[in-house]
Design an enzyme around this catalytic site. Structure first.
Site, short mmCIF file in Angstrom:
data_model
loop_
_atom_site.label_atom_id
_atom_site.label_comp_id
_atom_site.label_asym_id
_atom_site.label_seq_id
_atom_site.Cartn_x
_atom_site.Cartn_y
_atom_site.Cartn_z
CG HIS A 16 -1.92 -0.99 1.39
ND1 HIS A 16 -2.04 -1.78 2.49
CD2 HIS A 16 -2.93 -1.34 0.55
CE1 HIS A 16 -3.08 -2.60 2.36
NE2 HIS A 16 -3.64 -2.36 1.18
CE LYS A 69 -11.56 -6.37 2.30
NZ LYS A 69 -10.22 -6.06 1.81
NE ARG A 104 -2.96 -6.84 -4.63
CZ ARG A 104 -3.70 -7.02 -3.56
NH1 ARG A 104 -3.19 -7.57 -2.51
NH2 ARG A 104 -4.97 -6.66 -3.56
CB SER A 139 -4.23 -6.60 4.43
OG SER A 139 -3.70 -5.35 4.07
P1 ADP Z 1 -9.97 -2.95 -0.41
O1 ADP Z 1 -10.75 -3.68 0.65
O2 ADP Z 1 -10.62 -1.68 -0.87
O3 ADP Z 1 -9.50 -3.80 -1.56
P2 ADP Z 1 -7.23 -3.00 0.52
O4 ADP Z 1 -6.67 -2.35 1.74
O5 ADP Z 1 -7.19 -4.50 0.47
O6 ADP Z 1 -8.69 -2.44 0.40
O7 ADP Z 1 -6.51 -2.43 -0.77
C1 ADP Z 1 -6.55 -1.07 -1.09
C2 ADP Z 1 -5.95 -0.88 -2.48
O8 ADP Z 1 -4.56 -1.21 -2.43
C3 ADP Z 1 -6.56 -1.78 -3.56
O9 ADP Z 1 -6.56 -1.06 -4.78
C4 ADP Z 1 -5.58 -2.93 -3.66
O10 ADP Z 1 -5.60 -3.52 -4.94
C5 ADP Z 1 -4.27 -2.20 -3.40
N1 ADP Z 1 -3.24 -3.08 -2.88
C6 ADP Z 1 -3.30 -3.92 -1.83
N2 ADP Z 1 -2.12 -4.57 -1.66
C7 ADP Z 1 -1.30 -4.13 -2.64
C8 ADP Z 1 0.03 -4.44 -3.05
N3 ADP Z 1 0.75 -5.38 -2.43
N4 ADP Z 1 0.56 -3.78 -4.11
C9 ADP Z 1 -0.18 -2.87 -4.77
N5 ADP Z 1 -1.46 -2.55 -4.47
C10 ADP Z 1 -2.02 -3.16 -3.42
#
Ligand code: ADP
Length: 169
Positions: free
Chosen positions: A17, A41, A90, A128
């Protein structure tokens, strides 16, 4: 001034992130990490904890801020004056979900643009949810994938969970 909103659950914020936020901050004047209060979630950290973890993680970047929100993402973007919503992509797993979300949000507010940053190679397989799963089973083996304050918070949270499992037995 162009403000970009980077919305998500951030449960917790990872280096994947942060990589996206920092790269966005090199292009846009201000990047607001928007921590969505009640994603659909199961969460490990509450909204306040997720905001605080993200704030400490990005404190050295003057044009990155963090706040929580509990309304429609495009409505929040509008409220803070953001013209752009940033997301991370990703390999494989994210494209369809992000595309669908972008189309729906475009329908709600066509003035807000969606920009996806390709995940850096070293964070392609970091999420995460996987991080939490591995940490609860193997302790500190993934610590290098999160900022230091998050590693401490994860260990603390899981130590308490493991304690409660043992006491429950
Ligand atoms: P959400 O529940 O909205 O998907 P996340 O916290 O899981 O929230 O992810 C927020 C954003 O960050 C999303 O666009 C996700 O694709 C991106 N993201 C999560 N992990 C990574 C990573 N390792 N590399 C790049 N982008 C990521």
């Amino acid at each position: 001034m162009t403000i970009a909103l980077y919305p998500g659950s951030f449960d917790p914020i990872t280096k994947g992130h942060m990589d996206i936020a920092v790269r966005a901050a090199s292009i846009f004047d201000r990047v607001i990490i928007g921590v969505y209060d009640r994603p659909n979630k199961q969460l490990l950290f509450n909204a306040e904890e997720r905001v605080n973890l993200a704030k400490v993680a990005v404190e050295k970047y003057p044009n990155i801020e963090v706040c929580s929100y509990d309304i429609l993402t495009v409505a929040f973007a509008k409220a803070i004056g953001a013209k752009v919503i940033v997301r991370g992509l990703r390999m494989g797993s994210d494209f369809e979900k992000e595309f669908e979300m972008a189309m729906m949000n475009k329908k709600i507010d066509s003035e807000i643009e969606f920009i996806c940053f390709m995940s850096s190679l070293r964070y392609q397989f970091l999420s995460s949810s996987l991080l939490k799963e591995v940490t609860i089973l193997s302790g500190s083996s993934c610590q290098d994938l999160v900022p230091e304050n998050v590693a401490v918070a994860l260990n603390d949270k899981f130590a308490r969970i493991r304690d409660s499992w043992q006491n429950g037995k």
